[in-house]
Scaffold this active site. Structure first.
Site, PDB file in Angstrom:
ATOM      1  N   GLY A   1       0.820  -1.200   0.000  1.00 33.43           N
ATOM      2  CA  GLY A   1       0.000   0.000   0.000  1.00 33.43           C
ATOM      3  C   GLY A   1       0.853   1.250   0.000  1.00 33.43           C
TER       4      GLY A   1
ATOM      5  N   ASN B   1       1.685  -2.209   5.408  1.00 30.47           N
ATOM      6  CA  ASN B   1       0.901  -0.993   5.553  1.00 30.47           C
ATOM      7  C   ASN B   1      -0.498  -1.113   4.953  1.00 30.47           C
ATOM      8  OD1 ASN B   1       0.541   2.053   5.816  1.00 30.47           O
ATOM      9  ND2 ASN B   1       0.420   1.807   3.604  1.00 30.47           N
TER      10      ASN B   1
ATOM     11  N   SER C   1      -3.919   0.508  13.800  1.00 29.37           N
ATOM     12  CA  SER C   1      -4.680   1.740  14.000  1.00 29.37           C
ATOM     13  C   SER C   1      -5.119   1.807  15.450  1.00 29.37           C
ATOM     14  CB  SER C   1      -5.913   1.756  13.084  1.00 29.37           C
ATOM     15  OG  SER C   1      -6.799   2.797  13.451  1.00 29.37           O
TER      16      SER C   1
ATOM     17  N   TYR D   1     -13.572  -2.802  10.623  1.00 26.50           N
ATOM     18  CA  TYR D   1     -12.170  -2.382  10.541  1.00 26.50           C
ATOM     19  C   TYR D   1     -11.476  -2.531  11.893  1.00 26.50           C
ATOM     20  CZ  TYR D   1      -8.301   0.997   9.891  1.00 26.50           C
ATOM     21  OH  TYR D   1      -7.083   1.625   9.828  1.00 26.50           O
TER      22      TYR D   1
ATOM     23  N   ALA E   1     -10.786  -6.185  12.799  1.00 24.60           N
ATOM     24  CA  ALA E   1      -9.682  -6.740  12.021  1.00 24.60           C
ATOM     25  C   ALA E   1      -8.332  -6.214  12.518  1.00 24.60           C
ATOM     26  CB  ALA E   1      -9.869  -6.412  10.538  1.00 24.60           C
ATOM     27  N   LYS E   2      -8.267  -4.927  12.845  1.00 20.43           N
ATOM     28  CA  LYS E   2      -7.016  -4.356  13.345  1.00 20.43           C
ATOM     29  C   LYS E   2      -6.677  -4.887  14.734  1.00 20.43           C
ATOM     30  CE  LYS E   2      -5.621  -1.648   9.981  1.00 20.43           C
ATOM     31  NZ  LYS E   2      -4.386  -1.982   9.232  1.00 20.43           N
TER      32      LYS E   2
END
Length: 265
Positions: A20, A88, A142, A156, A159-160
């Site tokens: 990314g 990333n 994050s 999100y 998952a993080k």
């Protein structure tokens, strides 16, 4: 005292992969690693809009297992090894509104993009690091992984959070074998993705982007420094972590959020 030239060449001879790496934080990391003398490889889904780019580029969608294998094979054939891996890749492109708006496909895609892409790439490239008894893996997570906002980041954040746990486990496994694994958890960064996020939610709420930004700051509990991070500031932390100066740091999750995180860890 070391000269600037010596300091800037601390990664000379190192080969780094940044996933990314064509936008936002990833792009800033690529630039910083190149400044430090590293040979950098970038992978992303779309070709970079940089005609004068000095890095090698491999187009790939790392949410697909076969694409991960394609990247790993290309790297092994052309470079023979990787010394620095910056995972990333990540995205929060899933519907807001809480649990009832998220389908099985949304959950699966969140895990593929934000967790399993890193797991697979680590598995493909880590054996060579273990063979050479050196290497650094950075997982870009994050603060959402520890501070979920149900209205907008549920899938999100989950998952993080899983990425954080996986990263810690992997760090413990490989620390004695010469490989360091570190997690970096940025807070609010002024990236293209953040701009799109704010514009979309502002449109849905029928308010201005400035008002939406203010609401976001309020929702996360405020940012004492009073602004979002520039991607280059996050990249500077990543650079430090892959440098020899951070040789005793592994297994940590380093938060860079302008003082936003509301608890003592």
């Amino acid at each position: 005292m070391e000269s600037k030239q010596t300091i800037e060449a601390v990664l000379q001879g190192k080969i780094a992969l940044v996933t990314g790496g064509t936008k936002g934080i990833g792009k800033a990391i690529v630039k910083r690693l190149e400044q430090a003398g590293a040979t950098v490889i970038v992978t992303a889904r779309n070709q970079p809009n940089e005609p004068d780019a000095t890095y090698s580029f491999i187009a790939a969608d790392l949410s697909r297992a076969e694409e991960v294998n394609k990247v790993a094979n290309a790297i092994h054939e052309q470079f023979g090894r990787i010394d620095i891996l910056i995972n990333n890749m990540g995205a929060n492109t899933f519907p807001g509104g809480g649990f009832n708006t998220l389908t099985d496909e949304h959950w699966n895609q969140a895990l593929q993009v934000n967790l399993l892409s890193s797991v697979r790439l680590d598995k493909a490239l880590l054996p060579k690091m273990l063979e050479q008894k050196s290497g650094v893996i950075i997982h870009i997570s994050s603060t959402s992984g520890q501070f979920p906002i149900w209205e907008s980041t549920m899938a999100y954040s989950v998952a993080k959070s899983a990425l954080n746990t996986y990263s810690k486990a992997l760090a413990t496994e490989v620390a004695s074998k010469g490989v360091r694994v570190v997690t970096v958890s940025p807070g609010l960064n002024k990236t293209e993705a953040m701009t799109t996020f704010l514009e979309d939610y502002a449109q849905q709420a029928h308010i201005t982007v400035e008002e939406m930004t203010s609401k976001l700051f309020e929702r996360v509990g405020g940012v004492p420094i009073g602004r979002m991070a520039e991607p280059e500031e996050t990249a500077e932390l990543v650079y430090f972590l892959v440098s020899p100066a951070a040789s005793y740091i592994t297994g940590a999750n380093l938060i860079i959020d302008g003082g936003n995180f509301p608890v003592v860890k």
